[in-house]
Design a protein around this motif. Structure first.
Motif, PDB file in Angstrom:
ATOM      1  N   PHE A  22       0.826  -0.937   0.276  1.00 42.70           N
ATOM      2  CA  PHE A  22      -0.131   0.062   0.255  1.00 42.70           C
ATOM      3  C   PHE A  22       1.075   0.951   0.035  1.00 42.70           C
ATOM      4  N   GLY A  23       2.380   1.564   0.665  1.00 43.10           N
ATOM      5  CA  GLY A  23       2.654   1.912   1.393  1.00 43.10           C
ATOM      6  C   GLY A  23       3.724   3.309  -0.308  1.00 43.10           C
ATOM      7  N   ARG A  24       4.100   2.070  -1.647  1.00 48.64           N
ATOM      8  CA  ARG A  24       4.660   2.179  -2.783  1.00 48.64           C
ATOM      9  C   ARG A  24       3.548   2.497  -3.337  1.00 48.64           C
ATOM     10  N   LEU A  25       1.778   2.017  -3.462  1.00 53.73           N
ATOM     11  CA  LEU A  25       1.595   2.183  -4.093  1.00 53.73           C
ATOM     12  C   LEU A  25       0.626   3.816  -4.269  1.00 53.73           C
ATOM     13  N   ARG A  26       0.189   3.659  -3.171  1.00 55.28           N
ATOM     14  CA  ARG A  26      -0.963   5.191  -3.135  1.00 55.28           C
ATOM     15  C   ARG A  26      -0.145   5.875  -3.395  1.00 55.28           C
ATOM     16  N   PRO A  27       1.347   6.034  -3.299  1.00 57.36           N
ATOM     17  CA  PRO A  27       1.618   7.558  -3.779  1.00 57.36           C
ATOM     18  C   PRO A  27       1.758   7.847  -5.702  1.00 57.36           C
ATOM     19  N   THR A  28       1.448   6.838  -5.999  1.00 56.01           N
ATOM     20  CA  THR A  28       1.618   6.354  -7.795  1.00 56.01           C
ATOM     21  C   THR A  28       0.268   6.659  -8.032  1.00 56.01           C
ATOM     22  N   HIS A  29      -0.887   6.352  -7.056  1.00 54.96           N
ATOM     23  CA  HIS A  29      -1.893   6.875  -7.074  1.00 54.96           C
ATOM     24  C   HIS A  29      -2.535   8.684  -7.441  1.00 54.96           C
ATOM     25  N   THR A  30      -1.645   9.051  -6.118  1.00 55.38           N
ATOM     26  CA  THR A  30      -1.982  10.334  -5.877  1.00 55.38           C
ATOM     27  C   THR A  30      -1.284  11.113  -6.753  1.00 55.38           C
ATOM     28  N   SER A  31       0.414  11.091  -7.305  1.00 60.00           N
ATOM     29  CA  SER A  31       1.386  11.169  -8.226  1.00 60.00           C
ATOM     30  C   SER A  31       0.583  11.449  -9.366  1.00 60.00           C
ATOM     31  N   GLY A  32       0.464  10.424 -10.416  1.00 55.34           N
ATOM     32  CA  GLY A  32      -0.377  10.317 -10.991  1.00 55.34           C
ATOM     33  C   GLY A  32      -2.075  10.500 -11.626  1.00 55.34           C
ATOM     34  N   VAL A  33      -3.140  10.973 -10.551  1.00 57.63           N
ATOM     35  CA  VAL A  33      -3.936  11.260 -10.603  1.00 57.63           C
ATOM     36  C   VAL A  33      -3.913  13.220 -10.941  1.00 57.63           C
ATOM     37  N   ILE A  34      -2.979  13.618  -9.852  1.00 53.17           N
ATOM     38  CA  ILE A  34      -2.406  15.074  -9.439  1.00 53.17           C
ATOM     39  C   ILE A  34      -1.695  15.354 -10.992  1.00 53.17           C
ATOM     40  N   PHE A  35      -0.700  14.715 -10.745  1.00 52.36           N
ATOM     41  CA  PHE A  35       0.408  15.199 -11.989  1.00 52.36           C
ATOM     42  C   PHE A  35      -0.131  15.296 -13.140  1.00 52.36           C
ATOM     43  N   GLY A  36      -0.186  14.323 -12.946  1.00 51.94           N
ATOM     44  CA  GLY A  36       0.140  12.686 -14.361  1.00 51.94           C
ATOM     45  C   GLY A  36      -1.741  13.542 -15.054  1.00 51.94           C
ATOM     46  N   PHE A  37      -2.752  13.230 -14.865  1.00 46.59           N
ATOM     47  CA  PHE A  37      -4.022  13.734 -15.221  1.00 46.59           C
ATOM     48  C   PHE A  37      -4.585  15.453 -15.434  1.00 46.59           C
ATOM     49  N   GLY A  38      -3.908  15.923 -13.955  1.00 52.79           N
ATOM     50  CA  GLY A  38      -4.235  17.113 -13.496  1.00 52.79           C
ATOM     51  C   GLY A  38      -2.935  17.732 -14.675  1.00 52.79           C
ATOM     52  N   VAL A  67      11.909   4.626  -3.588  1.00 55.39           N
ATOM     53  CA  VAL A  67      12.229   5.882  -3.492  1.00 55.39           C
ATOM     54  C   VAL A  67      10.998   6.875  -2.803  1.00 55.39           C
ATOM     55  N   THR A  68      11.342   7.443  -2.252  1.00 56.01           N
ATOM     56  CA  THR A  68      10.452   8.587  -1.087  1.00 56.01           C
ATOM     57  C   THR A  68      11.046   9.542  -0.324  1.00 56.01           C
ATOM     58  N   GLN A  69      10.836  10.713  -0.727  1.00 57.69           N
ATOM     59  CA  GLN A  69      11.343  11.854   0.211  1.00 57.69           C
ATOM     60  C   GLN A  69      10.870  12.092   1.770  1.00 57.69           C
ATOM     61  N   SER A  70       9.271  11.393   1.527  1.00 54.79           N
ATOM     62  CA  SER A  70       8.360  10.911   2.457  1.00 54.79           C
ATOM     63  C   SER A  70       8.064  12.337   2.847  1.00 54.79           C
ATOM     64  N   LYS A  71       7.525  13.043   1.653  1.00 55.92           N
ATOM     65  CA  LYS A  71       6.841  14.391   1.762  1.00 55.92           C
ATOM     66  C   LYS A  71       5.428  14.253   0.863  1.00 55.92           C
ATOM     67  N   GLU A  72       3.968  14.399   1.232  1.00 57.32           N
ATOM     68  CA  GLU A  72       2.655  14.257   1.076  1.00 57.32           C
ATOM     69  C   GLU A  72       3.125  14.611  -0.713  1.00 57.32           C
ATOM     70  N   TYR A  73       2.897  14.261  -1.992  1.00 58.38           N
ATOM     71  CA  TYR A  73       2.718  15.492  -2.867  1.00 58.38           C
ATOM     72  C   TYR A  73       3.805  15.837  -3.284  1.00 58.38           C
ATOM     73  N   ALA A  74       4.598  15.514  -2.438  1.00 63.69           N
ATOM     74  CA  ALA A  74       6.174  16.166  -2.804  1.00 63.69           C
ATOM     75  C   ALA A  74       7.075  14.634  -3.075  1.00 63.69           C
ATOM     76  N   GLU A  75       6.964  13.439  -3.025  1.00 65.32           N
ATOM     77  CA  GLU A  75       7.085  12.054  -2.587  1.00 65.32           C
ATOM     78  C   GLU A  75       8.761  11.930  -3.997  1.00 65.32           C
ATOM     79  N   ALA A  76       8.745  12.657  -5.019  1.00 64.03           N
ATOM     80  CA  ALA A  76       9.741  12.268  -5.876  1.00 64.03           C
ATOM     81  C   ALA A  76      11.074  12.993  -5.260  1.00 64.03           C
ATOM     82  N   GLU A  77      12.167  12.481  -5.625  1.00 59.51           N
ATOM     83  CA  GLU A  77      13.457  13.159  -4.877  1.00 59.51           C
ATOM     84  C   GLU A  77      14.338  14.118  -5.616  1.00 59.51           C
ATOM     85  N   TRP A  78      15.589  13.844  -5.127  1.00 54.06           N
ATOM     86  CA  TRP A  78      16.428  15.473  -5.471  1.00 54.06           C
ATOM     87  C   TRP A  78      15.988  15.815  -6.931  1.00 54.06           C
TER      88      TRP A  78
END
Lengths: 545, 57
Positions: free
Chosen positions: A115-131, A179-190
């Motif tokens: 769950f912990g790895r798939l959940r950000p693929t959903h949030t980033s997928g819809v917010i950044f990818g779709f939106g 890989v995660t920065q542990s920041k919600e909606y800003a998980e991608a690394e440097w």
């Protein structure tokens, strides 16, 4: 696509893509077995693939069109296709993680599918990818039409679009690798964050240069919203992602912000991501596509200006309501709460402005599902901003925080407002862009509308129920002053709601699939409409009709 | 080195923070309701409905 670039622009493209391949090789060499190395290979493949396409068309004849005589729509078309592809991916991941909450065995005992790895693929997928792709595409469309100016670049729109999608691919694939920065909606690394800075500044420059080309004396309000979206997201992204990597060869980094300041910066970012990524740009869509579809000017232009500045300046302060009852100073929490309540004024001004624009055209809302998408979006926008202001009040937050009520609130906004206004805009934009008379099937638009509404309502009601039950169970005490329910008790009570939530999400996903099919068939099969500038009677907009 | 204490910062935010927001609000209202802006706003809100689909140059 490449055939419409001059040979100088093709050289630009080749040079930029070659540099990107070199950067990918450097990442792979430095990163080796680290996730950074895997991402290096991904960058090489992404840039190399595009480079191959550019080089194979390199010596084709140059375009001879008169560029000043037409708008540049190719990147918009590509953006719409990418946006719908991400929508299907992101919503599928959403249904999957929702189903995992009801049936945990759907994680299949693998690390990447937890769950912990798939959940950000959903949030980033819809917010950044779709939106994000929808925002880039519609902003390119709206800025050209309202400024009556062609995009100020032939190569840079492609750079922005593909560069942004490279960021999305790096982000989503990184989560699966852990890989995660542990920041919600800003998980991608440097490294992905640095790349996004380059892409985003190009976007800003392109947008400003296009506006500078306009002949219209006044910049139409939709562009202000898009500009706020671009400028503020750049600021938020840079400040929140200030971090030091542990070495050039590792994906891992540590933020420069310590302790509670890190929490404050994160939620200043997080809530303004809602404000400027998920609201400002989509209000830009609303202020353009709604009047165009309804063929009525916006009810009050002055109100749209007032609400623009209200939203821009109030939202900036609202983030601390995510940190009620924490180590954050009490007055900062109160500040966030106060501004969140004040935000209701400009938010309802926008929602009311949209609905009053439709006043007198309700028969069209009844007959046209596309317009109904936008009407429902305005209603959900009004509802979820009211709910948000309410939940930001500290004692209410004591009940709602950490429960599914928050998740329900976010989805009332994301499904009901953001996704519905996007679908409404796309159904308006697609036939216009591909010069078709109408969408392939009006009936499928209708089906999509009801699937989306049903899915959203089922989702939101399930989460309201489960969230409030959770919140109450967690604060129920026995006569001796001990907690009456264990955490597992509350989890068991959630089971039926989690099934309902997954089902609501599934309906929404099916709607998105139907939308993709409808767009695809519109592009493929409907015959070309008459050229618009030939012999069409001018539609006169009657103010206050 | 000059240090800003928590109390100083709070006092500053609570006074000047309010003043600048009020000032800003007045500027925005003045801009939105300035009589000579009426024409360009009216033009802006109706001109997006024109059917013409070509850049101006």
């Amino acid at each position: 696509m490449i055939g419409r670039l001059t040979s100088t622009e093709r050289q630009y493209a080749a040079v930029v893509l070659s540099l990107l391949v070199v950067a990918g090789i450097a990442m792979a060499a430095l990163g080796r077995n680290d996730a950074l190395g895997v991402h290096g290979v991904l960058v090489i493949l992404f840039a190399g693939g595009l480079l191959y396409a550019v080089l194979s068309a390199f010596f084709e004849p140059e375009p001879r069109e008169d560029r000043e005589a037409s708008y540049y729509d190719d990147p918009i078309k590509a953006g719409i296709v990418l946006s719908m592809a991400w929508a299907v991916f992101g919503m599928f991941m959403g249904v999957w993680v929702a189903a995992q909450l009801a049936w945990p065995s759907l994680a299949f005992d693998a690390a990447w599918s937890t769950f912990g790895r798939l959940r950000p693929t959903h949030t980033s997928g819809v917010i950044f990818g779709f939106g994000g792709n929808a925002l880039i595409a519609t902003s390119f469309h709206v800025v050209q039409r309202t400024s009556r100016a062609r995009l100020a670049g032939q190569f840079s729109p492609w750079f922005v679009l593909f560069g942004f999608n490279l960021f999305c691919v790096l982000a989503v694939s990184g989560y699966l690798l852990g890989v995660t920065q542990s920041k919600e909606y800003a998980e991608a690394e440097w490294y992905a964050d640095l790349w996004l800075v380059i892409v985003w500044i190009t976007y800003l420059v392109l947008f400003l240069r296009t506006i500078a080309r306009r002949r219209e004396p006044h910049i139409y309000v939709a562009n202000w919203y898009f500009m706020a979206f671009i400028v503020v997201v750049a600021i938020l992204h840079i400040v929140n992602n200030l971090a030091v990597p542990i070495s050039w060869g590792h994906a891992k980094s540590y933020t420069i912000w310590p302790g509670v300041q890190d929490a404050m910066v994160q939620w200043w970012y997080g809530h303004n991501a809602v404000a400027f990524f998920l609201t400002a740009g989509f209000l830009g869509m609303l202020y353009y596509y709604l009047p165009v579809r309804a063929q009525r000017p916006i009810f009050s232009y002055r109100l749209s200006i007032l609400s623009f500045w209200g939203i821009t300046f109030f939202y900036m302060w609202a983030g601390s309501h995510h940190l009620h009852y924490t180590a954050l100073p009490h007055w900062v929490q109160t500040l966030g709460m106060t501004f969140s309540v004040m935000l209701l004024v400009p938010s309802w001004a926008s929602a009311g402005n949209a609905l009053l624009t439709l006043n007198g055209a309700w028969h069209r809302v009844r007959d046209d599902a596309t317009l109904r998408f936008m009407m429902a979006a305005a209603v959900f926008y009004g509802l979820s901003t009211f709910e948000g202001s309410f939940m930001a009040i500290r004692p209410v937050n004591a009940l709602s925080h950490y429960t599914d009520w928050t998740v329900g609130h976010v989805h009332a906004g994301a499904l009901g407002w953001v996704a519905l206004i996007t679908f409404g805009s796309l159904y308006t934009l697609v036939p216009a862009l591909w010069k078709r008379e109408r969408m392939y099937s009006a009936r499928l638009v209708e089906v999509h509308f009801w699937l989306a509404i049903a899915g959203t309502l089922i989702y939101v009601f399930a989460m309201w129920n489960s969230g409030i039950i959770q919140g109450l169970m967690w604060r129920t005490y026995t006569e001796d002053g001990a907690l009456a329910y264990s955490f597992v008790d509350s989890l068991v009570a959630m089971y039926p709601y989690y099934i309902a939530r997954a089902f609501g999400g599934l309906l929404f996903l099916i709607g998105a699939l139907i939308c993709s099919y409808n767009i695809w068939m519109t592009v493929r099969s409907v015959p070309l409409a008459e050229r618009r500038d030939s012999d069409v009677p001018a539609a006169v907009a009657v103010p206050g009709e | 080195m000059f240090e800003i204490s928590h109390e100083t910062l709070v006092a500053f935010s609570k006074s000047w923070g309010l003043f600048y927001l009020m000032g800003f609000f007045l500027c925005v209202v003045a801009y939105a309701f300035w009589p000579s802006n009426r024409k360009r706003f009216d033009r802006a809100k109706t001109s997006i409905l024109d059917r013409d689909d070509k850049p101006w140059k």
